[in-house]
Motif scaffolding. Structure first.
Motif, PDB file in Angstrom:
ATOM      1  N   GLU A  41      -4.569  -1.359 -63.250  1.00 14.05           N
ATOM      2  CA  GLU A  41      -3.737  -2.392 -63.401  1.00 14.05           C
ATOM      3  C   GLU A  41      -3.467  -3.357 -62.264  1.00 14.05           C
ATOM      4  O   GLU A  41      -3.455  -4.713 -62.233  1.00 14.05           O
ATOM      5  CB  GLU A  41      -2.162  -1.733 -63.630  1.00 14.05           C
ATOM      6  N   ARG A  42      -3.459  -2.908 -60.831  1.00 14.44           N
ATOM      7  CA  ARG A  42      -3.314  -3.634 -59.799  1.00 14.44           C
ATOM      8  C   ARG A  42      -4.711  -4.439 -59.606  1.00 14.44           C
ATOM      9  O   ARG A  42      -4.686  -5.578 -59.320  1.00 14.44           O
ATOM     10  CB  ARG A  42      -3.228  -2.841 -58.627  1.00 14.44           C
ATOM     11  N   ALA A  43      -5.820  -3.898 -60.127  1.00 12.05           N
ATOM     12  CA  ALA A  43      -7.018  -4.662 -59.931  1.00 12.05           C
ATOM     13  C   ALA A  43      -7.042  -5.893 -61.016  1.00 12.05           C
ATOM     14  O   ALA A  43      -7.633  -6.996 -60.661  1.00 12.05           O
ATOM     15  CB  ALA A  43      -8.514  -3.672 -60.448  1.00 12.05           C
ATOM     16  N   LEU A  44      -6.624  -5.480 -62.099  1.00 15.68           N
ATOM     17  CA  LEU A  44      -6.385  -6.698 -63.096  1.00 15.68           C
ATOM     18  C   LEU A  44      -5.489  -7.656 -62.395  1.00 15.68           C
ATOM     19  O   LEU A  44      -6.005  -9.081 -62.764  1.00 15.68           O
ATOM     20  CB  LEU A  44      -5.920  -6.361 -64.522  1.00 15.68           C
ATOM     21  N   SER A  45      -4.380  -7.400 -61.839  1.00 17.11           N
ATOM     22  CA  SER A  45      -3.374  -8.413 -61.332  1.00 17.11           C
ATOM     23  C   SER A  45      -4.242  -9.346 -60.269  1.00 17.11           C
ATOM     24  O   SER A  45      -3.844 -10.382 -60.252  1.00 17.11           O
ATOM     25  CB  SER A  45      -2.356  -7.641 -60.879  1.00 17.11           C
ATOM     26  N   LEU A  46      -5.006  -8.654 -59.482  1.00 15.70           N
ATOM     27  CA  LEU A  46      -5.669  -9.538 -58.570  1.00 15.70           C
ATOM     28  C   LEU A  46      -6.634 -10.433 -59.298  1.00 15.70           C
ATOM     29  O   LEU A  46      -7.004 -11.438 -58.850  1.00 15.70           O
ATOM     30  CB  LEU A  46      -6.521  -8.526 -57.674  1.00 15.70           C
ATOM     31  N   CYS A  47      -7.383 -10.067 -60.547  1.00 17.41           N
ATOM     32  CA  CYS A  47      -8.342 -10.809 -61.233  1.00 17.41           C
ATOM     33  C   CYS A  47      -7.515 -12.140 -61.712  1.00 17.41           C
ATOM     34  O   CYS A  47      -8.079 -13.209 -61.761  1.00 17.41           O
ATOM     35  CB  CYS A  47      -8.949 -10.023 -62.217  1.00 17.41           C
ATOM     36  N   LEU A  48      -6.297 -11.900 -62.106  1.00 13.49           N
ATOM     37  CA  LEU A  48      -5.445 -12.882 -62.487  1.00 13.49           C
ATOM     38  C   LEU A  48      -5.023 -13.716 -61.483  1.00 13.49           C
ATOM     39  O   LEU A  48      -5.055 -15.061 -61.250  1.00 13.49           O
ATOM     40  CB  LEU A  48      -4.378 -12.276 -63.525  1.00 13.49           C
ATOM     41  N   GLN A  49      -4.508 -13.120 -60.362  1.00 16.08           N
ATOM     42  CA  GLN A  49      -3.950 -13.812 -59.104  1.00 16.08           C
ATOM     43  C   GLN A  49      -4.858 -14.831 -58.494  1.00 16.08           C
ATOM     44  O   GLN A  49      -4.454 -15.880 -58.070  1.00 16.08           O
ATOM     45  CB  GLN A  49      -3.241 -13.046 -58.106  1.00 16.08           C
ATOM     46  N   HIS A  50      -6.097 -14.433 -58.394  1.00 19.70           N
ATOM     47  CA  HIS A  50      -7.044 -14.966 -57.494  1.00 19.70           C
ATOM     48  C   HIS A  50      -7.861 -15.982 -58.480  1.00 19.70           C
ATOM     49  O   HIS A  50      -8.895 -16.792 -57.923  1.00 19.70           O
ATOM     50  CB  HIS A  50      -7.988 -14.250 -56.856  1.00 19.70           C
ATOM     51  N   GLY A  51      -7.684 -15.985 -59.969  1.00 23.73           N
ATOM     52  CA  GLY A  51      -8.433 -16.976 -60.529  1.00 23.73           C
ATOM     53  C   GLY A  51      -9.854 -16.312 -61.063  1.00 23.73           C
ATOM     54  O   GLY A  51     -10.655 -17.142 -61.765  1.00 23.73           O
ATOM     55  N   TRP A  52     -10.078 -15.188 -60.581  1.00 20.36           N
ATOM     56  CA  TRP A  52     -11.489 -14.356 -61.000  1.00 20.36           C
ATOM     57  C   TRP A  52     -11.580 -14.264 -62.375  1.00 20.36           C
ATOM     58  O   TRP A  52     -12.654 -14.798 -62.960  1.00 20.36           O
ATOM     59  CB  TRP A  52     -11.490 -13.214 -60.194  1.00 20.36           C
ATOM     60  N   LEU A  53     -10.499 -13.822 -63.197  1.00 23.75           N
ATOM     61  CA  LEU A  53     -10.867 -13.632 -64.520  1.00 23.75           C
ATOM     62  C   LEU A  53     -10.806 -15.029 -65.339  1.00 23.75           C
ATOM     63  O   LEU A  53     -11.927 -15.097 -66.330  1.00 23.75           O
ATOM     64  CB  LEU A  53      -9.664 -13.127 -65.109  1.00 23.75           C
ATOM     65  N   ARG A  54      -9.903 -16.117 -64.958  1.00 22.67           N
ATOM     66  CA  ARG A  54     -10.237 -17.419 -65.379  1.00 22.67           C
ATOM     67  C   ARG A  54     -11.723 -18.211 -65.390  1.00 22.67           C
ATOM     68  O   ARG A  54     -12.391 -18.324 -66.635  1.00 22.67           O
ATOM     69  CB  ARG A  54      -9.163 -18.297 -64.964  1.00 22.67           C
ATOM     70  N   ARG A  55     -12.260 -17.801 -64.229  1.00 17.54           N
ATOM     71  CA  ARG A  55     -13.775 -18.417 -63.926  1.00 17.54           C
ATOM     72  C   ARG A  55     -14.622 -17.528 -64.951  1.00 17.54           C
ATOM     73  O   ARG A  55     -15.673 -18.169 -65.483  1.00 17.54           O
ATOM     74  CB  ARG A  55     -14.014 -18.378 -62.579  1.00 17.54           C
ATOM     75  N   HIS A  56     -14.680 -16.360 -64.811  1.00 18.92           N
ATOM     76  CA  HIS A  56     -15.404 -15.272 -65.814  1.00 18.92           C
ATOM     77  C   HIS A  56     -15.382 -15.695 -67.027  1.00 18.92           C
ATOM     78  O   HIS A  56     -16.136 -15.844 -68.137  1.00 18.92           O
ATOM     79  CB  HIS A  56     -14.847 -13.931 -65.315  1.00 18.92           C
ATOM     80  N   THR A  57     -14.089 -15.926 -67.741  1.00 17.00           N
ATOM     81  CA  THR A  57     -13.843 -16.224 -69.081  1.00 17.00           C
ATOM     82  C   THR A  57     -14.286 -17.627 -69.484  1.00 17.00           C
ATOM     83  O   THR A  57     -14.793 -17.773 -70.467  1.00 17.00           O
ATOM     84  CB  THR A  57     -12.173 -16.365 -69.432  1.00 17.00           C
ATOM     85  N   GLU A  58     -14.289 -18.595 -68.600  1.00 18.99           N
ATOM     86  CA  GLU A  58     -15.103 -19.756 -68.686  1.00 18.99           C
ATOM     87  C   GLU A  58     -16.346 -19.878 -68.908  1.00 18.99           C
ATOM     88  O   GLU A  58     -17.099 -20.337 -69.614  1.00 18.99           O
ATOM     89  CB  GLU A  58     -14.606 -20.899 -67.578  1.00 18.99           C
ATOM     90  N   ALA A  59     -16.997 -18.987 -68.078  1.00 21.22           N
ATOM     91  CA  ALA A  59     -18.440 -18.702 -68.075  1.00 21.22           C
ATOM     92  C   ALA A  59     -18.735 -18.094 -69.451  1.00 21.22           C
ATOM     93  O   ALA A  59     -19.843 -18.400 -70.065  1.00 21.22           O
ATOM     94  CB  ALA A  59     -18.975 -17.839 -66.923  1.00 21.22           C
ATOM     95  N   VAL A  60     -18.035 -16.938 -69.924  1.00 15.93           N
ATOM     96  CA  VAL A  60     -18.339 -16.425 -71.299  1.00 15.93           C
ATOM     97  C   VAL A  60     -18.230 -17.245 -72.447  1.00 15.93           C
ATOM     98  O   VAL A  60     -19.044 -17.043 -73.275  1.00 15.93           O
ATOM     99  CB  VAL A  60     -17.590 -15.017 -71.150  1.00 15.93           C
ATOM    100  N   THR A  61     -16.949 -17.707 -72.510  1.00 19.82           N
ATOM    101  CA  THR A  61     -16.822 -18.558 -73.527  1.00 19.82           C
ATOM    102  C   THR A  61     -17.698 -19.702 -73.470  1.00 19.82           C
ATOM    103  O   THR A  61     -18.053 -20.090 -74.735  1.00 19.82           O
ATOM    104  CB  THR A  61     -15.428 -19.189 -73.473  1.00 19.82           C
ATOM    105  N   SER A  62     -18.191 -20.422 -72.371  1.00 21.40           N
ATOM    106  CA  SER A  62     -19.539 -21.334 -72.692  1.00 21.40           C
ATOM    107  C   SER A  62     -20.493 -20.792 -73.388  1.00 21.40           C
ATOM    108  O   SER A  62     -21.321 -21.403 -74.010  1.00 21.40           O
ATOM    109  CB  SER A  62     -19.650 -21.953 -71.422  1.00 21.40           C
TER     110      SER A  62
END
Length: 488
Positions: free
Chosen positions: A371-392
């Motif tokens: 859970e803490r690892a996911l919170s870091l992905c959200l906090q630092h924008g890592w998940l957002r950038r990964h999601t943008e790449a995948v959806t494209s």
């Protein structure tokens, strides 16, 4: 060139009848031929595998003796219910891995993890190619480096202060704070105190169902919809009320009639990028459904599993309702990795204590480092950038897959969107699935997505895994053969 079915070998010392019986037995055992599945007629089976009718009769006799199939006069041969297996069949399959769910559900779940099916079924399946039936992104689309970086950062933190050593009942505080911000970006305004973390969206749905429902309660469900949810509710003793779901979404008139007649306790639904149709909720439908929920006093359990693939500003019940009658569920396994089981429930404040009790009684706390690892992905924008790449990448894959499907004679029962397409084939997809399995291809036939057993000419297609020309050639050939066989 499309390969010919090659499950039988004339160089094998075992008789062809034994090989054929073994082929069907392995598929039944792997959950790829569900209870009630009709086997090919003797004549058609003989033609498909280039053997004599006597060989097919001998193979079916072996399956009958093992208790794996049953014969119905003037109708044919059918896979038997698992709990109807004879002692001889139980002994014959004692060394095989038992199914964790009824066959129908096992079939669908196994399409999510095709590598496991390939290990069980000794057909011509190639472990290196994506499966059109898969419920997840291909492995090559996942960012393993993102997971490693996030986990390393998480475990390097002060474990005593973060609660990692003992866990936290409601979930990692930082993650719940980040989830509150994440939900706000979707239009859902809620404090972190109204969020409970879970081991994925499936766990979240189970916690909500066990908190809200009792045996005998009636629940509205999408039809077609997610069969694992149907199985879980049925095993709880809940009565399912199927609400038709088509290209335009929920049949509101049918929903109202069911609500007025049966007074359901809840409506469990996928609001955005519905599985399997791909339809997303619109404001008019949402308004009507929320009015009906108020009028007939039922809750809405909103499953937003595919949120990562959704267009911006997609309407959601929880946003419009302000979490008064809505229990909102989401997870991150679809976008990060299938094994990354972190999800959450956002719920009315009055229900949080009961939901938390259900979570703790069933499994105590969830896994804090993840859970803490996911919170870091959200906090630092890592998940957002990964999601943008995948959806494209998914947008491009969807466009190509749609063109391939149309070029090979398929059509779409609903406008293509998200990860899945609801494909109209024109033939019984339960039988088509068996034909394509001879070529090493798994598909997800339509009958698996309905609360009641019914035949279907549709299949669910994973756009990310449906770009192989070899699959579409096999598909086109087998659809033509299926239509010719039906016409004959």
């Amino acid at each position: 060139m499309t390969p010919e079915p090659a499950p039988l070998s004339r160089t094998d010392p075992a008789p062809l009848s034994e090989q054929l019986a073994r082929l069907f037995a392995s598929r039944i055992d792997a959950g790829l031929m569900a209870a009630g599945t009709r086997l090919p007629s003797i004549r058609h089976c003989a033609s498909r595998y280039a053997v004599s009718p006597h060989t097919v009769v001998a193979a079916y006799d072996q399956l009958l003796a093992q208790g794996l199939i049953r014969s119905e006069r003037n109708r044919g041969f059918f896979v038997r219910e698992r709990n109807a297996l004879t002692p001889a069949a139980s002994a014959a399959t004692a060394d095989r891995t038992p199914l964790a769910f009824p066959n129908d559900i096992g079939s669908l779940i196994r399409t999510m993890f095709p590598a496991g099916v390939r290990n069980q079924v000794k057909d011509s399946m190639d472990a290196s190619r994506p499966s059109p039936a898969s419920g997840v992104l291909p492995a090559s689309w996942l960012d393993e480096g993102l997971l490693i970086k996030a986990l390393r950062r998480a475990v390097a933190q002060d474990n005593s202060s973060s609660g990692a050593l003992y866990g936290t009942a409601q979930g990692d505080p930082l993650l719940r704070d980040m989830l509150a911000l994440h939900l706000e970006s979707l239009g859902i305004t809620t404090p972190s105190a109204q969020i409970i973390t879970t081991s994925g969206a499936t766990h979240a749905l189970d916690v909500v169902a066990r908190t809200l429902l009792s045996p005998g309660d009636a629940v509205l469900v999408d039809s077609p919809g997610w069969s694992v949810e149907f199985a879980r509710l049925t095993r709880m003793g809940v009565r399912l009320l199927p609400v038709p779901r088509g290209p335009q979404g929920v049949d509101v008139a049918a929903l109202e009639q069911l609500a007025a007649t049966h007074r359901p306790k809840a409506y469990t639904t996928v609001s955005v990028l519905h599985n399997p149709t791909g339809h997303s909720l619109n404001l008019t439908q949402a308004h009507h459904v929320l009015q009906l929920a108020q009028q007939y006093d039922f809750f809405i359990v909103e499953d937003d599993t595919y949120a990562a693939f959704a267009p911006a500003h997609s309407p959601r019940y929880a946003a419009l309702d302000g979490l008064k009658r809505t229990f909102y569920v989401t997870g991150f396994a679809k976008i990060i990795a299938p094994g990354w089981r972190v999800g959450c429930i956002a719920a009315p404040a009055d229900w949080i204590p009961e939901l938390l009790d259900t979570k703790l009684i069933a499994g105590l706390n969830t896994v804090t480092p993840t859970e803490r690892a996911l919170s870091l992905c959200l906090q630092h924008g890592w998940l957002r950038r990964h999601t943008e790449a995948v959806t494209s990448r998914l947008d491009a894959a969807r466009s190509r897959t749609v063109q391939l499907a149309l070029r090979h004679g398929a059509s779409f029962a609903a406008p293509p969107a998200g990860l899945f397409g609801w494909v109209e084939t024109g033939v019984d997809t339960e039988q088509l699935a068996q034909r394509l399995l001879d070529h090493g291809w798994l598909i997800a036939p339509g009958h698996l997505f309905y609360p009641e057993r019914c035949s279907s000419t549709r299949m669910r297609l994973n756009f990310a895994a449906g770009q192989d020309m070899a699959f579409w050639r096999a598909y086109q050939r087998e659809v033509r053969l299926s239509k010719a066989t039906a016409g004959g």
